[in-house]
Design a protein around this motif. Structure first.
Motif, mmCIF file in Angstrom:
data_model
loop_
_atom_site.group_PDB
_atom_site.id
_atom_site.type_symbol
_atom_site.label_atom_id
_atom_site.label_comp_id
_atom_site.label_asym_id
_atom_site.label_seq_id
_atom_site.Cartn_x
_atom_site.Cartn_y
_atom_site.Cartn_z
ATOM 1 N N ASP A 106 -4.264 1.099 -16.276
ATOM 2 C CA ASP A 106 -3.774 2.450 -15.983
ATOM 3 C C ASP A 106 -2.241 2.438 -15.948
ATOM 4 O OD1 ASP A 106 -3.100 4.931 -14.936
ATOM 5 O OD2 ASP A 106 -4.668 4.897 -13.395
ATOM 6 N N GLU A 107 -1.628 2.753 -17.081
ATOM 7 C CA GLU A 107 -0.167 2.746 -17.219
ATOM 8 C C GLU A 107 0.498 3.759 -16.284
ATOM 9 O OE1 GLU A 107 1.781 0.805 -19.181
ATOM 10 O OE2 GLU A 107 0.058 -0.303 -19.948
ATOM 11 N N LYS A 108 -0.126 4.897 -16.118
ATOM 12 C CA LYS A 108 0.448 5.934 -15.256
ATOM 13 C C LYS A 108 0.541 5.429 -13.817
ATOM 14 C CE LYS A 108 -0.307 10.705 -13.825
ATOM 15 N NZ LYS A 108 -1.235 11.835 -13.872
ATOM 16 N N TRP A 109 -0.513 4.803 -13.345
ATOM 17 C CA TRP A 109 -0.510 4.246 -11.987
ATOM 18 C C TRP A 109 0.541 3.150 -11.873
ATOM 19 C CZ3 TRP A 109 -1.627 -0.754 -10.322
ATOM 20 C CH2 TRP A 109 -1.690 -0.918 -8.928
ATOM 21 N N LEU A 110 0.608 2.264 -12.869
ATOM 22 C CA LEU A 110 1.575 1.164 -12.834
ATOM 23 C C LEU A 110 3.004 1.695 -12.765
ATOM 24 C CD1 LEU A 110 2.053 -1.894 -12.931
ATOM 25 C CD2 LEU A 110 2.157 -1.696 -15.420
ATOM 26 N N ARG A 111 3.323 2.698 -13.565
ATOM 27 C CA ARG A 111 4.681 3.276 -13.530
ATOM 28 C C ARG A 111 4.979 3.884 -12.161
ATOM 29 N NH1 ARG A 111 3.239 4.592 -18.683
ATOM 30 N NH2 ARG A 111 2.619 6.708 -18.141
ATOM 31 N N ARG A 112 3.962 4.476 -11.540
ATOM 32 C CA ARG A 112 4.169 5.101 -10.225
ATOM 33 C C ARG A 112 4.451 4.063 -9.139
ATOM 34 N NH1 ARG A 112 1.020 6.133 -6.036
ATOM 35 N NH2 ARG A 112 -0.965 5.755 -7.077
ATOM 36 N N VAL A 113 3.766 2.922 -9.176
ATOM 37 C CA VAL A 113 3.925 1.919 -8.106
ATOM 38 C C VAL A 113 4.955 0.846 -8.447
ATOM 39 C CG1 VAL A 113 1.569 2.304 -7.292
ATOM 40 C CG2 VAL A 113 2.026 0.415 -8.869
ATOM 41 N N GLU A 114 5.479 0.850 -9.658
ATOM 42 C CA GLU A 114 6.417 -0.200 -10.061
ATOM 43 C C GLU A 114 7.599 -0.376 -9.107
ATOM 44 O OE1 GLU A 114 9.036 -1.756 -13.828
ATOM 45 O OE2 GLU A 114 8.419 0.334 -13.773
ATOM 46 N N PRO A 115 8.231 0.696 -8.609
ATOM 47 C CA PRO A 115 9.339 0.470 -7.658
ATOM 48 C C PRO A 115 8.898 -0.305 -6.416
ATOM 49 C CG PRO A 115 9.350 2.734 -8.437
ATOM 50 C CD PRO A 115 8.069 2.118 -8.929
ATOM 51 N N ASN A 116 7.685 -0.043 -5.946
ATOM 52 C CA ASN A 116 7.162 -0.782 -4.794
ATOM 53 C C ASN A 116 6.937 -2.250 -5.140
ATOM 54 O OD1 ASN A 116 5.881 2.157 -4.684
ATOM 55 N ND2 ASN A 116 6.264 1.448 -2.601
ATOM 56 N N LEU A 117 6.413 -2.506 -6.324
ATOM 57 C CA LEU A 117 6.165 -3.879 -6.752
ATOM 58 C C LEU A 117 7.476 -4.646 -6.860
ATOM 59 C CD1 LEU A 117 3.499 -3.306 -9.582
ATOM 60 C CD2 LEU A 117 3.116 -3.722 -7.139
ATOM 61 N N ARG A 118 8.468 -4.010 -7.431
ATOM 62 C CA ARG A 118 9.785 -4.644 -7.549
ATOM 63 C C ARG A 118 10.339 -5.004 -6.173
ATOM 64 N NH1 ARG A 118 13.254 -3.080 -12.381
ATOM 65 N NH2 ARG A 118 11.797 -2.132 -13.826
ATOM 66 N N LYS A 119 10.298 -4.034 -5.249
ATOM 67 C CA LYS A 119 10.839 -4.274 -3.912
ATOM 68 C C LYS A 119 10.098 -5.404 -3.210
ATOM 69 C CE LYS A 119 11.498 -0.688 -1.238
ATOM 70 N NZ LYS A 119 11.577 0.653 -0.630
ATOM 71 N N ALA A 120 8.793 -5.448 -3.372
ATOM 72 C CA ALA A 120 8.013 -6.510 -2.727
ATOM 73 C C ALA A 120 8.370 -7.870 -3.308
ATOM 74 C CB ALA A 120 6.522 -6.231 -2.875
ATOM 75 N N CYS A 121 8.513 -7.951 -4.622
ATOM 76 C CA CYS A 121 8.905 -9.220 -5.251
ATOM 77 C C CYS A 121 10.298 -9.648 -4.790
ATOM 78 C CB CYS A 121 8.878 -9.101 -6.771
ATOM 79 S SG CYS A 121 7.232 -9.080 -7.473
ATOM 80 N N GLU A 122 11.225 -8.710 -4.771
ATOM 81 C CA GLU A 122 12.583 -9.028 -4.311
ATOM 82 C C GLU A 122 12.555 -9.524 -2.866
ATOM 83 O OE1 GLU A 122 15.314 -9.265 -5.948
ATOM 84 O OE2 GLU A 122 14.788 -8.277 -7.821
ATOM 85 N N TYR A 123 11.725 -8.900 -2.047
ATOM 86 C CA TYR A 123 11.621 -9.327 -0.647
ATOM 87 C C TYR A 123 11.133 -10.772 -0.557
ATOM 88 C CZ TYR A 123 10.254 -9.794 4.149
ATOM 89 O OH TYR A 123 10.146 -10.268 5.430
ATOM 90 N N LEU A 124 10.073 -11.091 -1.303
ATOM 91 C CA LEU A 124 9.528 -12.447 -1.258
ATOM 92 C C LEU A 124 10.541 -13.474 -1.751
ATOM 93 C CD1 LEU A 124 5.870 -11.818 -2.470
ATOM 94 C CD2 LEU A 124 6.616 -12.443 -0.152
ATOM 95 N N LEU A 125 11.261 -13.136 -2.795
ATOM 96 C CA LEU A 125 12.253 -14.073 -3.324
ATOM 97 C C LEU A 125 13.415 -14.269 -2.354
ATOM 98 C CD1 LEU A 125 12.122 -12.903 -7.017
ATOM 99 C CD2 LEU A 125 11.350 -15.116 -6.120
ATOM 100 N N ALA A 126 13.841 -13.201 -1.704
ATOM 101 C CA ALA A 126 14.912 -13.322 -0.700
ATOM 102 C C ALA A 126 14.427 -14.132 0.507
ATOM 103 C CB ALA A 126 15.377 -11.934 -0.260
ATOM 104 N N TRP A 127 13.170 -13.948 0.883
ATOM 105 C CA TRP A 127 12.576 -14.686 2.000
ATOM 106 C C TRP A 127 12.580 -16.177 1.680
ATOM 107 C CZ3 TRP A 127 6.994 -13.191 3.891
ATOM 108 C CH2 TRP A 127 6.743 -13.732 5.142
ATOM 109 N N ARG A 128 12.224 -16.499 0.451
ATOM 110 C CA ARG A 128 12.234 -17.894 0.028
ATOM 111 C C ARG A 128 13.659 -18.443 0.015
ATOM 112 N NH1 ARG A 128 12.610 -20.903 -4.892
ATOM 113 N NH2 ARG A 128 11.771 -22.940 -4.409
#
Length: 157
Positions: free
Chosen positions: A53-75
Motif C-alpha cells: 500500500d504505497e499511499k499508506w507508506l507515504r503517509r507514515v514515512e515521516p514517522n518511520l524516518r523519525k523512529a530510525c533517526e531516534y534509534l541511530l542517535a540512541w546507538r
C-alpha cells in the motif's frame, strides 16, 4: 476483497503506536519500557510487504524516518567502551544495568524491515538507514557470542 478489512484493522493497530510516538521519534506505549520503537518499525515494514500500500507508506514515512533517526542517535550515544555501540534501555522488570539483546535485535530488524519497502518506493533515506542498521547487528554479535558461550557452559554442567 475480504482481506481488505484485515489490512484496515492492521493499519488501525499500527496507528496506535504512531500516535504514541514522541517528537524525537521514540515510540513508547508503556511508561518506563523502551522496546516498542524497533518492534513497531518491524511490524510496519511487514505490513507494507504484505499490502504494498504505497499511499499508506507515504503517509507514515515521516514517522518511520523519525523512529530510525531516534534509534541511530540512541546507538551513537552508546558508542563508549562500556556501551560497545549497543543501545541500553528497559525491556522488562527488574531494572537491569546491561544492554538488552532483545532491544538491539528489534532495533536492527525494525530498521532493516522499513528499509526494504524503501527500495520499492524509492525512499533513499530509509535505504541508508538499512545500511546503518547492519552496524547495530555487528555491534551485537560479540555480545550474542558471549551469551552463547555462557549458555553452552551452563547446559553442559
Amino acid at each position: 476483497m475480504r482481506w481488505t478489512c484485515w489490512h484496515r484493522l492492521a493499519e488501525r493497530s499500527l496507528q496506535f503506536f504512531l500516535d504514541k510516538q514522541h517528537e524525537n521519534g521514540f515510540i513508547q506505549n508503556f511508561g518506563g519500557y523502551m522496546l516498542e520503537t524497533g518492534g513497531a518499525l518491524w511490524s510496519m515494514g511487514e505490513h507494507y510487504r504484505y499490502t504494498r500500500d504505497e499511499k499508506w507508506l507515504r503517509r507514515v514515512e515521516p514517522n518511520l524516518r523519525k523512529a530510525c533517526e531516534y534509534l541511530l542517535a540512541w546507538r551513537e550515544r552508546n558508542k563508549t567502551p562500556q556501551g560497545m555501540g549497543l543501545i541500553e534501555g528497559k525491556c522488562a522488570d527488574p531494572e537491569d544495568p546491561f544492554r538488552q539483546f532483545m532491544l538491539n535485535g528489534f532495533a536492527y530488524v525494525g530498521m532493516q524491515r522499513v528499509a526494504d519497502p524503501a527500495v520499492d518506493a524509492c525512499h533513499d533515506v530509509l535505504t541508508r538507514h538499512a545500511a546503518r542498521a547492519i552496524t547495530v547487528a555487528q555491534a551485537a554479535r560479540p555480545v550474542a557470542k558471549a551469551i552463547d558461550r555462557k549458555s553452552t557452559r551452563l547446559n553442559s554442567s
